[in-house]
Design a protein around this motif. Sequence first.
Motif, PDB file in Angstrom:
ATOM      1  N   VAL A   1       4.617   1.301   7.386  1.00 32.59           N
ATOM      2  CA  VAL A   1       2.836   0.818   7.750  1.00 32.59           C
ATOM      3  C   VAL A   1       2.870   0.738   9.370  1.00 32.59           C
ATOM      4  O   VAL A   1       3.254   0.633   9.900  1.00 32.59           O
ATOM      5  CB  VAL A   1       2.930  -0.322   7.144  1.00 32.59           C
ATOM      6  CG1 VAL A   1       3.524  -0.688   5.832  1.00 32.59           C
ATOM      7  CG2 VAL A   1       3.818  -1.549   7.908  1.00 32.59           C
ATOM      8  N   LEU A   2       1.146   1.228   9.053  1.00 41.25           N
ATOM      9  CA  LEU A   2       0.681   0.730   9.976  1.00 41.25           C
ATOM     10  C   LEU A   2      -0.002  -0.533   9.830  1.00 41.25           C
ATOM     11  O   LEU A   2      -0.384  -0.084   8.770  1.00 41.25           O
ATOM     12  CB  LEU A   2      -0.008   1.669  10.549  1.00 41.25           C
ATOM     13  CG  LEU A   2      -1.423   2.107  12.257  1.00 41.25           C
ATOM     14  CD1 LEU A   2      -0.817   1.775  13.177  1.00 41.25           C
ATOM     15  CD2 LEU A   2      -2.284   2.330  12.000  1.00 41.25           C
TER      16      LEU A   2
ATOM     17  N   ALA B   1       1.184   3.662   5.123  1.00 45.90           N
ATOM     18  CA  ALA B   1       0.245   3.185   4.250  1.00 45.90           C
ATOM     19  C   ALA B   1      -0.041   2.269   5.292  1.00 45.90           C
ATOM     20  O   ALA B   1       0.748   2.396   6.260  1.00 45.90           O
ATOM     21  CB  ALA B   1       0.855   2.432   3.319  1.00 45.90           C
ATOM     22  N   VAL B   2      -1.367   1.927   4.875  1.00 46.16           N
ATOM     23  CA  VAL B   2      -1.826   1.161   6.146  1.00 46.16           C
ATOM     24  C   VAL B   2      -2.141  -0.076   5.246  1.00 46.16           C
ATOM     25  O   VAL B   2      -2.077  -0.270   4.228  1.00 46.16           O
ATOM     26  CB  VAL B   2      -3.441   1.845   6.257  1.00 46.16           C
ATOM     27  CG1 VAL B   2      -3.688   1.339   7.151  1.00 46.16           C
ATOM     28  CG2 VAL B   2      -3.354   2.615   6.655  1.00 46.16           C
ATOM     29  N   VAL B   3      -1.902  -1.172   6.646  1.00 46.02           N
ATOM     30  CA  VAL B   3      -1.871  -2.955   6.071  1.00 46.02           C
ATOM     31  C   VAL B   3      -3.044  -3.354   7.072  1.00 46.02           C
ATOM     32  O   VAL B   3      -3.126  -3.149   8.155  1.00 46.02           O
ATOM     33  CB  VAL B   3      -0.379  -3.521   6.282  1.00 46.02           C
ATOM     34  CG1 VAL B   3      -1.139  -5.109   6.322  1.00 46.02           C
ATOM     35  CG2 VAL B   3       0.301  -3.338   5.542  1.00 46.02           C
ATOM     36  N   ALA B   4      -4.358  -4.033   6.735  1.00 49.38           N
ATOM     37  CA  ALA B   4      -5.103  -4.099   7.137  1.00 49.38           C
ATOM     38  C   ALA B   4      -5.045  -5.662   7.541  1.00 49.38           C
ATOM     39  O   ALA B   4      -4.786  -6.640   6.283  1.00 49.38           O
ATOM     40  CB  ALA B   4      -7.141  -3.685   6.669  1.00 49.38           C
TER      41      ALA B   4
ATOM     42  N   LEU C   1      -3.889   1.788   0.898  1.00 47.48           N
ATOM     43  CA  LEU C   1      -4.543   0.736   2.155  1.00 47.48           C
ATOM     44  C   LEU C   1      -4.200  -1.003   1.501  1.00 47.48           C
ATOM     45  O   LEU C   1      -4.717  -0.677   0.395  1.00 47.48           O
ATOM     46  CB  LEU C   1      -5.680   0.583   2.097  1.00 47.48           C
ATOM     47  CG  LEU C   1      -6.701  -0.199   3.143  1.00 47.48           C
ATOM     48  CD1 LEU C   1      -5.932   0.038   4.469  1.00 47.48           C
ATOM     49  CD2 LEU C   1      -7.915  -0.240   3.311  1.00 47.48           C
ATOM     50  N   PHE C   2      -3.698  -1.762   2.110  1.00 43.06           N
ATOM     51  CA  PHE C   2      -3.649  -3.650   1.572  1.00 43.06           C
ATOM     52  C   PHE C   2      -4.310  -3.859   2.964  1.00 43.06           C
ATOM     53  O   PHE C   2      -3.800  -4.466   3.931  1.00 43.06           O
ATOM     54  CB  PHE C   2      -2.268  -3.497   1.461  1.00 43.06           C
ATOM     55  CG  PHE C   2      -0.737  -2.384   0.858  1.00 43.06           C
ATOM     56  CD1 PHE C   2      -0.576  -0.751   1.181  1.00 43.06           C
ATOM     57  CD2 PHE C   2      -0.275  -3.290  -0.043  1.00 43.06           C
ATOM     58  CE1 PHE C   2      -0.025   0.158   0.282  1.00 43.06           C
ATOM     59  CE2 PHE C   2       0.565  -2.037  -1.115  1.00 43.06           C
ATOM     60  CZ  PHE C   2       0.452   0.125  -0.628  1.00 43.06           C
ATOM     61  N   ALA C   3      -4.741  -4.630   1.881  1.00 46.24           N
ATOM     62  CA  ALA C   3      -5.699  -5.666   3.060  1.00 46.24           C
ATOM     63  C   ALA C   3      -5.744  -7.268   2.549  1.00 46.24           C
ATOM     64  O   ALA C   3      -5.783  -7.540   1.317  1.00 46.24           O
ATOM     65  CB  ALA C   3      -7.355  -4.761   2.550  1.00 46.24           C
ATOM     66  N   ILE C   4      -5.534  -7.384   3.796  1.00 49.23           N
ATOM     67  CA  ILE C   4      -5.723  -8.962   3.844  1.00 49.23           C
ATOM     68  C   ILE C   4      -6.315 -10.077   4.774  1.00 49.23           C
ATOM     69  O   ILE C   4      -6.409  -9.933   6.208  1.00 49.23           O
ATOM     70  CB  ILE C   4      -3.935  -9.300   4.311  1.00 49.23           C
ATOM     71  CG1 ILE C   4      -3.048  -8.772   3.353  1.00 49.23           C
ATOM     72  CG2 ILE C   4      -4.260 -11.219   4.478  1.00 49.23           C
ATOM     73  CD1 ILE C   4      -1.602  -8.743   4.820  1.00 49.23           C
TER      74      ILE C   4
END
Length: 386
Positions: free
Chosen positions: A33-34, A90-93, A132-135
């Motif tokens: 992931v990024l 995938a991208v994690v924010a 996208l996985f957002a936290i």
Amino acid sequence: MSIHFNVPSTVIAGAGAVRELAPQLQRRGVARVLLVTDAFMVSSGVVARVSEDLSVAGIAVEVFADVQPDPSEENVLAGFQRLQASGAQAVVALGGGSPIDCAKVISVLPNNPPPLSRFMGRHKVPNAGLPLFAIPTTAGTGSEVTKVAVITDTARDVKMMMLDAHLLPAVALVDYELTLTMPPALTAAVGVDTLTHGIEAYVSRQASALTDPLALSCIRLCGEWLETAWREPAHRAAREGMMLAATQGGMAFANSSVALVHGMSRPIGALFHVPHGISNAMLLPTITRYSIPGALTRYATVARVLNWARSADSDETAAQILGEGLEALNRRLQIPRLRDHPKLHETRFRSSLEKMASDALASGSPQNNPVVPDVAEIVRLYEAAW
Ligand SMILES: [Fe+2]
């Protein structure tokens, strides 16, 4: 007319929700992931904690921590370069609205080449991007559950509003424990942003039977918990209440719309770099009073849901109480008037009024307001709020 309603396919909310990140990535077969975040999240140790969880689960992490407040097109393109170099799937924010908005646009770029200006407006992102996985770590913009991103075009001093279902996170991990150390000034700024989302979603011309209950619950929770969270940062029930309010407000406004407050607030942010929630808060009382004739009963309901007006009050009385109450709330939360804000200088403010008013109208948000102004009226409203 049918109602279109988009939210992430998975929302996990509550204490410790952030620990669900690795299992959620594994369920989708993601091995690399990024992680898009900012310098504060690195220095506070949260990035190290999240990265450690992922490493233990065998997921490789590339950290991009260069997101600035009011993220710019350059921020997004730098993050996209890092994404390509890392081979992430995938991208994690992780962070407030700025890292999450930046990550949204980074995540769609592999299948939608720049320039970013072509995504400005509604439904302008043709192809789906990486998941996208957002936290969220503030409560908040609600960006973790919305299909909206705001990116600043620094060449034109314009905040580009992009709304498209392809910008929607697949998974939102909403963990109020991440907000327990937020300082009072930030709590006030993001909290009034949340309240503005609830109010604008409820009075918007696009409001629907699916967004009204979320908007009203958001407003009620802000009335119950915003000031406690501001006074007592570690108050768990208050933080949980505000985090739920932010999530509900996000779901509501992204599927209804924001309106004149956000429309007029973005140009102030683009030109003067006033934090988003603060510029909303400084406009909210003036714009509410202006807009009441277009949605009297709805504004009266807002005043009652906030527990500021009684059910026995007439709609006119309740709506008037709302305008006064919003001004008093700003004073209690130590949010200044426009003229007292250190980043606003009167000469430049006045000489920018025409540009700000036409940029506000061009964003499309004012057209959803209960009363729709023209450029000259928006100029007068900026002057009235000054
Ligand atoms: Fe907002």
